[in-house]
Design a protein around this motif. Structure first.
Motif, PDB file in Angstrom:
ATOM      1  N   GLY A   1      -0.514  -5.941  11.567  1.00 47.36           N
ATOM      2  CA  GLY A   1      -1.270  -5.992  10.327  1.00 47.36           C
ATOM      3  C   GLY A   1      -0.988  -4.819   9.428  1.00 47.36           C
ATOM      4  O   GLY A   1      -1.110  -3.654   9.834  1.00 47.36           O
ATOM      5  N   GLY A   2      -0.626  -5.112   8.180  1.00 49.43           N
ATOM      6  CA  GLY A   2      -0.306  -4.066   7.224  1.00 49.43           C
ATOM      7  C   GLY A   2      -1.489  -3.201   6.833  1.00 49.43           C
ATOM      8  O   GLY A   2      -1.307  -2.144   6.219  1.00 49.43           O
ATOM      9  N   HIS A   3      -2.714  -3.632   7.199  1.00 55.26           N
ATOM     10  CA  HIS A   3      -3.870  -2.756   6.945  1.00 55.26           C
ATOM     11  C   HIS A   3      -3.748  -1.451   7.718  1.00 55.26           C
ATOM     12  O   HIS A   3      -4.401  -0.465   7.372  1.00 55.26           O
ATOM     13  N   SER A   4      -2.895  -1.430   8.748  1.00 54.12           N
ATOM     14  CA  SER A   4      -2.715  -0.215   9.548  1.00 54.12           C
ATOM     15  C   SER A   4      -2.060   0.918   8.763  1.00 54.12           C
ATOM     16  O   SER A   4      -2.113   2.069   9.210  1.00 54.12           O
ATOM     17  N   ILE A   5      -1.424   0.625   7.630  1.00 52.85           N
ATOM     18  CA  ILE A   5      -0.771   1.695   6.863  1.00 52.85           C
ATOM     19  C   ILE A   5      -1.568   2.084   5.619  1.00 52.85           C
ATOM     20  O   ILE A   5      -1.167   3.012   4.900  1.00 52.85           O
ATOM     21  N   HIS A   6      -2.672   1.393   5.335  1.00 51.79           N
ATOM     22  CA  HIS A   6      -3.541   1.750   4.201  1.00 51.79           C
ATOM     23  C   HIS A   6      -2.740   1.928   2.911  1.00 51.79           C
ATOM     24  O   HIS A   6      -2.886   2.917   2.190  1.00 51.79           O
ATOM     25  N   ASN A   7      -1.884   0.958   2.640  1.00 54.18           N
ATOM     26  CA  ASN A   7      -1.105   0.917   1.393  1.00 54.18           C
ATOM     27  C   ASN A   7      -0.244   2.164   1.183  1.00 54.18           C
ATOM     28  O   ASN A   7       0.047   2.530   0.045  1.00 54.18           O
TER      29      ASN A   7
END
Length: 395
Positions: free
Chosen positions: A128-134
Motif C-alpha cells: 500500500g502506497g499509504h506507507s510512504i505518505h506521499n
C-alpha cells in the motif's frame, strides 16, 4: 492426485522451490503477540495460531518468501510510516532469530545464494502506497531498508492511485502516481499491482520501464472479483516482462466463496470484528459462524483452474504464486497453510504441466523479474532522484 504425483512434486520443489509473493506473518505477529517472537516461536508448530512456521515452510518447499510489511489503510500519514518501519523491524528480527533457516535477501543473486545454502530467502514487500505518505524520499528510505516491492494501493484509493475495492480518486494513476512508478523503476523496486484498480494496472504498465509484479492476484475471467486481473492486462504482461502470482484466498478463487465471504463479513462487522483479524476474539467468532454456515469447499484444483487460464492468456513465463497466508482466515482444501504447495504442484502435474513449466512457476519467473528490476535500475543509474511532490504534480 496420486502418491506418485506428490512424490514428483516434492522432488521438483527440492530443485526449484517456491518463491511466494506474499505472506502476512509480520502483521499476524503484530496483532497476536505484539512481535513477541518467543510467544510465537516459528521454529515449532504454530498451526493453532498461524498458517506459517519454519517446519511447514520446509514441508511446503518454500525457498523464498516476500514477507509483507503491510499496515492497515486506517493508519494514515506518519502513523502509517512508523508502523511500516515496525513491520520491517519485525522481519529483521525474524531473520536474526532463525539464521539457520531464514536468510535476508535483497537481490536476485541473494535469492540464488540462499537456495544454494539451503535457506529460505527472506525479502520484503510494502503493501500500500499509504506507507510512504506521499513522499518519494520515504520511498527511497524503504528501499534502502530492504523493501523490494510496493503494492501501489491496499483496499483504499489514494490521491494518486485507485484501488480495486474503493471509489476512484485519481482515474488510475495521477501525475504523481506515475512519478512514483518512475522512481520505483529508478531504484529497482518492483511495482506491485495487486489490490489496484484495472485502470491503475493499465496506467502502470504504460509507464513502467521495468517488469511489474502482481504479488497475490488471480484471474478475473475465472472468478469475477475486482481483486483479480482482467484478461487484457494479463495479455499485456509479456510485453512488459512481468509476473502474475496467483493467490489462494477463497473469495478470489470462486464466486460462491466470495458470496459466502460477504455474508460472513457482514455477520462479523455487526459485532465490530473483521474477517482478516487474527486476534483470538475474531477467530473464535468466525469459526462459530463457519460451524453454522459452512463455506464452499474451495480446493487446490480451483486454484489450478486459475493458473491454467493465466498460462493460456499470459504464457508460462509470466506466472507465479502468492498464497496470502496469515492474511486470510483460511485457505483452500489442500492449501490450508504453507505446507500445501506440493499439493498444487501435484495437481498441475496431473493436468500435464511439464517440470520445466513448473520450475518457471515456482522459482525462475520471480527471480527473473527481480533481476529485471535491478537491470532497469542499473540502466537508469544516471537519472537523478525525483524531488516531485503530490501538490506540485497534482495541484
Amino acid at each position: 492426485m496420486t502418491n506418485g504425483s506428490l512424490t514428483r512434486a516434492r522432488e521438483l520443489l527440492a530443485a526449484h522451490p517456491v518463491v511466494d509473493g506474499h505472506n502476512d506473518l509480520p502483521m499476524a505477529l503484530r496483532e497476536q503477540v505484539r512481535y513477541d517472537l518467543a510467544a510465537r516461536d516459528i521454529a515449532a508448530d504454530q498451526s493453532a495460531h498461524l498458517h506459517t512456521d519454519i517446519p511447514r515452510l520446509r514441508a511446503g518447499g518454500v525457498g523464498a518468501q516476500f514477507w509483507s510489511v503491510y499496515v492497515p489503510a486506517s493508519l494514515a500519514g506518519d502513523s502509517a510510516v512508523s508502523a511500516t518501519l515496525e513491520q520491517i523491524d519485525a522481519v529483521r528480527a525474524l531473520t536474526a532469530r532463525y539464521p539457520r533457516d531464514l536468510r535476508p535477501a535483497r537481490t536476485a543473486d541473494d535469492m540464488e545464494a540462499a537456495r544454494a545454502d539451503g535457506r529460505i530467502a527472506s525479502l520484503m514487500g510494502a503493501e500500500g502506497g499509504h506507507s510512504i505518505h506521499n513522499s518519494l524520499a520515504t520511498l527511497r528510505a524503504l528501499y534502502r531498508l530492504g523493501v523490494r516491492y510496493m503494492t501501489l494501493t491496499h483496499n483504499d484509493s489514494l490521491a494518486w492511485a485507485d484501488s480495486a475495492t474503493d471509489e476512484p480518486r485519481a482515474d488510475g494513476l495521477s501525475a504523481f502516481g506515475e512519478e512514483v512508478v518512475r522512481e520505483m523503476n529508478r531504484l529497482g523496486m518492483l511495482v506491485d499491482l495487486s489490490h489496484v484498480a484495472a485502470s491503475t494496472m493499465r496506467d502502470a504498465l504504460r509507464v513502467s520501464e521495468a517488469p511489474v509484479l502482481f504479488s497475490h492476484s488471480s484471474s478475473r475471467a475465472v472468478c469475477d472479483h475486482p481483486r483479480n486481473i482482467p484478461d487484457d492486462v494479463l495479455a499485456d504482461l509479456p510485453r512488459n516482462g512481468g509476473v502474475a502470482m496467483a493467490t489462494f484466498v477463497p473469495k478470489f478463487v470462486r464466486r460462491d466463496a466470495a458470496e459466502w465471504w460477504e455474508a460472513a463479513s457482514a455477520h462479523l462487522a455487526a459485532r465490530g470484528l473483521e474477517m482478516f483479524d487474527t486476534a483470538e476474539e475474531a477467530v473464535e467468532a468466525r469459526r462459530a459462524y463457519e460451524a453454522e454456515h459452512p463455506p464452499p469447499r474451495v480446493t487446490a484444483a480451483d486454484v489450478a483452474d486459475h493458473l491454467d487460464h493465466m498460462r493460456e492468456v499470459a504464457g508460462i513465463d509470466h506466472l507465479g504464486v502468492g498464497g496470502d497466508y496469515d492474511g486470510m482466515p483460511f485457505g483452500p482444501t489442500g492449501l490450508e497453510d504453507v505446507s500445501g504447495y506440493p499439493n498444487l504442484v501435484a495437481e498441475l502435474l496431473g493436468r500435464g504441466w511439464s517440470e520445466a513449466e513448473l520450475a518457471k512457476l515456482t522459482w525462475q519467473n520471480a527471480v527473473r523479474v527481480l533481476r529485471g528490476a535491478e537491470e532497469t535500475a542499473h540502466r537508469l543509474a544516471d537519472r537523478a532522484p525525483s524531488t516531485a511532490t503530490l501538490a506540485e504534480l497534482d495541484g
